[in-house]
Write a protein that holds these residues in place. Sequence first.
Motif, PDB file in Angstrom:
ATOM      1  N   ILE A 116       4.999  -1.863  -2.693  1.00 44.76           N
ATOM      2  CA  ILE A 116       4.751  -1.559  -4.109  1.00 44.76           C
ATOM      3  C   ILE A 116       3.278  -1.765  -4.439  1.00 44.76           C
ATOM      4  CG2 ILE A 116       5.304  -2.208  -6.492  1.00 44.76           C
ATOM      5  CD1 ILE A 116       8.132  -2.910  -5.533  1.00 44.76           C
ATOM      6  N   ASP A 117       2.673  -2.824  -3.909  1.00 43.70           N
ATOM      7  CA  ASP A 117       1.243  -3.043  -4.129  1.00 43.70           C
ATOM      8  C   ASP A 117       0.411  -1.936  -3.479  1.00 43.70           C
ATOM      9  OD1 ASP A 117       1.661  -5.274  -5.635  1.00 43.70           O
ATOM     10  OD2 ASP A 117       0.925  -6.707  -4.170  1.00 43.70           O
ATOM     11  N   CYS A 118       0.798  -1.520  -2.279  1.00 43.34           N
ATOM     12  CA  CYS A 118       0.091  -0.417  -1.618  1.00 43.34           C
ATOM     13  C   CYS A 118       0.166   0.844  -2.473  1.00 43.34           C
ATOM     14  CB  CYS A 118       0.685  -0.171  -0.238  1.00 43.34           C
ATOM     15  SG  CYS A 118      -0.141   1.138   0.703  1.00 43.34           S
ATOM     16  N   ALA A 119       1.353   1.139  -3.017  1.00 44.89           N
ATOM     17  CA  ALA A 119       1.523   2.320  -3.864  1.00 44.89           C
ATOM     18  C   ALA A 119       0.657   2.237  -5.118  1.00 44.89           C
ATOM     19  CB  ALA A 119       2.995   2.472  -4.252  1.00 44.89           C
ATOM     20  N   LYS A 120       0.574   1.048  -5.701  1.00 45.10           N
ATOM     21  CA  LYS A 120      -0.288   0.867  -6.870  1.00 45.10           C
ATOM     22  C   LYS A 120      -1.747   1.105  -6.494  1.00 45.10           C
ATOM     23  CE  LYS A 120       2.646  -2.563  -9.208  1.00 45.10           C
ATOM     24  NZ  LYS A 120       2.742  -3.970  -9.629  1.00 45.10           N
ATOM     25  N   GLY A 121      -2.135   0.640  -5.299  1.00 40.88           N
ATOM     26  CA  GLY A 121      -3.504   0.865  -4.847  1.00 40.88           C
ATOM     27  C   GLY A 121      -3.803   2.353  -4.693  1.00 40.88           C
ATOM     28  N   VAL A 122      -2.841   3.098  -4.145  1.00 48.40           N
ATOM     29  CA  VAL A 122      -3.007   4.545  -4.038  1.00 48.40           C
ATOM     30  C   VAL A 122      -3.171   5.158  -5.425  1.00 48.40           C
ATOM     31  CG1 VAL A 122      -1.892   6.707  -3.365  1.00 48.40           C
ATOM     32  CG2 VAL A 122      -1.731   4.716  -1.873  1.00 48.40           C
ATOM     33  N   GLY A 123      -2.305   4.751  -6.343  1.00 50.28           N
ATOM     34  CA  GLY A 123      -2.387   5.274  -7.702  1.00 50.28           C
ATOM     35  C   GLY A 123      -3.719   4.984  -8.357  1.00 50.28           C
ATOM     36  N   ALA A 124      -4.224   3.764  -8.141  1.00 53.34           N
ATOM     37  CA  ALA A 124      -5.513   3.387  -8.733  1.00 53.34           C
ATOM     38  C   ALA A 124      -6.642   4.265  -8.218  1.00 53.34           C
ATOM     39  CB  ALA A 124      -5.805   1.914  -8.438  1.00 53.34           C
ATOM     40  N   LEU A 125      -6.620   4.578  -6.920  1.00 56.22           N
ATOM     41  CA  LEU A 125      -7.700   5.402  -6.352  1.00 56.22           C
ATOM     42  C   LEU A 125      -7.543   6.877  -6.694  1.00 56.22           C
ATOM     43  CD1 LEU A 125      -8.278   3.755  -2.852  1.00 56.22           C
ATOM     44  CD2 LEU A 125      -9.546   3.421  -4.983  1.00 56.22           C
ATOM     45  N   VAL A 126      -6.311   7.326  -6.940  1.00 61.21           N
ATOM     46  CA  VAL A 126      -6.124   8.690  -7.452  1.00 61.21           C
ATOM     47  C   VAL A 126      -6.716   8.786  -8.859  1.00 61.21           C
ATOM     48  CG1 VAL A 126      -4.429  10.413  -8.190  1.00 61.21           C
ATOM     49  CG2 VAL A 126      -4.099   9.187  -6.043  1.00 61.21           C
TER      50      VAL A 126
END
Length: 398
Positions: A116-126
């Motif tokens: 979930i944290d990895c997914a949030k990181g992806v979202g932040a960089l998008v």
Amino acid sequence: MNIFKKLYCRAFQLVFKCALPILPYKDPQIIDKTEDVAATLASCGKTRPLIVTDKTVRSLGLTQKAEDALKEKGMSYAVYDNVVANPTTDNVSEALEIYKNEGCDSIIAFGGGSPIDCAKGVGALVARPKKTLGKLRGILKVRKKIPLLIAVPTTAGTGSETTLACVIVDSVTRHKYAINDFPLIPKYAVLDEEMILSLPPHVASTTGMDALTHAVEAYIGKSGNKSTRADALNAIKLIFENLEKFYTYRDRDAAKNMLMASHLAGRAFSKSYVGYVHALAHALGGKYNVAHGLANAVILPIVLSEYGKHAHKKLKKIAVFCSLADKDTPADVAAERIIAEIERLNDKFGIPSHIDEIKQEDIPALSAYADKEANPLYPVPVLWDKKKLAKMYEKIGA
């Protein structure tokens, strides 16, 4: 800690507490079953999600119902399943590349806190393509809407499906840091007990103790309000009543209650923050890759004991709410009962009382990291400086 830093820390925390009622927190909308994820995406006009998970979750077939439902809806999807415990900047970069190359428009995170944290990181960089994760560390630096994020917890512990936090380990320095901003709160959370019934015993126990740590630190801190305190108390009671049963029997009702406890604890600490248990644990996760739930479980009773009288009053309220004490019980006695119950659970689950990985020569750096994370942000019962945190590492590693 010198008086000027103490004043600064408490003033900083007071500002956040006063601002809490007007900050844009949004609790995720709850989905009961994993197979309903596809219909939810369709209702939001999304057609190509990226599934972010780890090898274990995928191999156990926990994503299968969602994948089948996506196919039935005629949706294509991409998968990134290389997330490691304590997700790294490399994990986020790899997942982001797939998101871009496959033309994805949304993210489904399956797992504990790491995916979930990895997914949030992806979202932040998008949302912020010109930034690095390091540049986004800290508070309120994302500030833009991320892709639609659906979180499917496969452990009952992290509460990551409710929070604005994304905790990442720098692949080069191994330093663990947090990115905190409101757009990182998932839009939807799937609380499906089927996702956690096959958890290995050690994962069930340590993630459950992680949730307990979230709730206890949220409650005893100085920035809570009526709502966060209620969520925290209810979470603690649910954990004391259900974690042992879930660990031993994989009881379905206990599983459902543990998912709700983790969710409530997540809602509580995302608004009122955590404390030194987390700061101490995060540094250990970054340095030695100690699992976060395990670190929290070990550290929690040690820190609560060290807080002493500064935490007794609130620990008594927890004890009374959980029927471990009554209103006439002295506060210090009631507090000891809470600490003893935590130690009893740790012993039942085979969780050690200390963390052997800690090396004396690493303690100055560990305490510096913990101090930087916690002060001034965390509204702890009593403020500690680097020297005190170093002594805590000595106790934790003894």
